[in-house]
Scaffold this motif. Sequence first.
Motif, short mmCIF file in Angstrom:
data_model
loop_
_atom_site.label_atom_id
_atom_site.label_comp_id
_atom_site.label_asym_id
_atom_site.label_seq_id
_atom_site.Cartn_x
_atom_site.Cartn_y
_atom_site.Cartn_z
N HIS A 1 0.84 -1.20 0.00
CA HIS A 1 0.00 0.00 0.00
C HIS A 1 0.88 1.25 0.00
N ALA A 2 1.97 1.23 0.78
CA ALA A 2 2.89 2.38 0.81
C ALA A 2 3.56 2.57 -0.55
N CYS A 3 3.98 1.47 -1.18
CA CYS A 3 4.60 1.55 -2.51
C CYS A 3 3.61 2.14 -3.52
N LYS A 4 2.38 1.71 -3.45
CA LYS A 4 1.35 2.22 -4.37
C LYS A 4 1.16 3.72 -4.19
N ASN A 5 1.07 4.17 -2.95
CA ASN A 5 0.85 5.59 -2.69
C ASN A 5 2.04 6.44 -3.12
N ILE A 6 3.25 5.93 -2.92
CA ILE A 6 4.43 6.66 -3.36
C ILE A 6 4.48 6.72 -4.88
N GLY A 7 4.22 5.58 -5.53
CA GLY A 7 4.25 5.53 -6.98
C GLY A 7 3.22 6.43 -7.63
N GLU A 8 2.08 6.60 -6.97
CA GLU A 8 1.01 7.44 -7.52
C GLU A 8 1.13 8.90 -7.08
N GLY A 9 2.18 9.23 -6.34
CA GLY A 9 2.40 10.61 -5.93
C GLY A 9 1.52 11.08 -4.78
N LYS A 10 0.92 10.15 -4.05
CA LYS A 10 0.06 10.52 -2.94
C LYS A 10 0.84 10.74 -1.64
N VAL A 11 2.02 10.12 -1.56
CA VAL A 11 2.86 10.22 -0.36
C VAL A 11 4.28 10.54 -0.80
N SER A 12 4.92 11.49 -0.13
CA SER A 12 6.30 11.82 -0.44
C SER A 12 7.24 10.82 0.25
N ALA A 13 8.41 10.62 -0.33
CA ALA A 13 9.38 9.69 0.24
C ALA A 13 10.79 10.23 0.01
N PRO A 14 11.18 11.25 0.77
CA PRO A 14 12.50 11.86 0.56
C PRO A 14 13.66 10.90 0.81
N SER A 15 13.49 9.93 1.71
CA SER A 15 14.58 8.98 1.95
C SER A 15 14.81 8.08 0.74
N LEU A 16 13.80 7.92 -0.09
CA LEU A 16 13.88 7.08 -1.29
C LEU A 16 14.19 7.89 -2.54
N LEU A 17 13.64 9.10 -2.63
CA LEU A 17 13.71 9.89 -3.86
C LEU A 17 14.48 11.19 -3.72
N GLY A 18 14.93 11.50 -2.52
CA GLY A 18 15.63 12.76 -2.33
C GLY A 18 14.68 13.93 -2.50
N SER A 19 15.09 14.92 -3.29
CA SER A 19 14.28 16.13 -3.48
C SER A 19 13.24 15.98 -4.58
N GLU A 20 13.23 14.85 -5.26
CA GLU A 20 12.29 14.64 -6.37
C GLU A 20 10.85 14.50 -5.85
N ILE A 21 9.96 15.26 -6.44
CA ILE A 21 8.54 15.21 -6.08
C ILE A 21 7.78 14.51 -7.20
N ILE A 22 7.06 13.46 -6.85
CA ILE A 22 6.28 12.72 -7.83
C ILE A 22 4.91 13.38 -7.97
N GLU A 23 4.61 13.82 -9.17
CA GLU A 23 3.31 14.43 -9.41
C GLU A 23 2.20 13.38 -9.28
N PRO A 24 1.09 13.72 -8.64
CA PRO A 24 0.00 12.75 -8.47
C PRO A 24 -0.50 12.21 -9.82
N ILE A 25 -0.73 10.92 -9.86
CA ILE A 25 -1.25 10.27 -11.06
C ILE A 25 -2.76 10.14 -10.90
N THR A 26 -3.50 10.72 -11.84
CA THR A 26 -4.96 10.69 -11.77
C THR A 26 -5.53 10.10 -13.05
N SER A 27 -6.74 9.61 -12.95
CA SER A 27 -7.40 9.05 -14.13
C SER A 27 -7.74 10.12 -15.15
N GLU A 28 -7.90 11.36 -14.67
CA GLU A 28 -8.23 12.45 -15.60
C GLU A 28 -7.08 12.73 -16.57
#
Length: 251
Positions: free
Chosen positions: A198-225
Amino acid sequence: VRWKPPPPRTGPNDPHIGWRTEFRSLEIQITDFENAAYVVFTVLITRVILAFDLCLYIPLSKVDENMQTSHKRGAVLGEKFYFRKCIDPLEPNSVPDNDQLNSYEEMTILEILMGKDSSEEEKESYPGLIPLIYAYLDHIGTDPDTFEKVEKYLDFLKERAMGSVLTCASWMRDFVRKHRDYENDSVVSDAIAYDLMHACKNIGEGKVSAPSLLGSEIIEPITSEAAFDVPLVSKRIDKEKRKKLIACLLF
């Protein structure tokens, strides 16, 4: 990378498949950004090898040793891997001497990526794969927008090699160790596995930030729209339409 031998032929009419250079497929990462970083890096390295005519050969036995080393926990930071230190192309129609054949040594992942200074006995330093990529991008005249995007990928890989950000494996181990249900017994329960996915899914979809994994990179939320809404149909195109489509490409 490894030198892949031809598969055996089971009959005289089977196609002949020769020796191949194989890039081993990468482990899938949690985010599209990570996957893109590794894929872009791999593709650019193939172009660097061809454009600069690099010699990166090491004995296959050392490739196998590298594979075994890579399986160790924390190998990115704590282990060394055999890699070629003299990468100049071999002279055509010449027999390489022992120094050329044995021009490899153990390096850290950071040294392989960023380079290593020569010792007093050695004539040249090993430049590193990432500096070679920058030299190639300069050689082909990469436009500023593309260069900026590629630089973000290369900086990210460098940060992982330095330990500034965690690898996926390290991040997952930390997640399990810190989980409320983990009892330090190497048992990953269904509840822990569910929460990890569930945590991997949320990080992959940009719902949760993970600086320890991605550093300063921000994942834009993935939406169906924002999804691509044109289906990739596989229905065969009729002959006349195919001709027209190809003609538009040629003229």
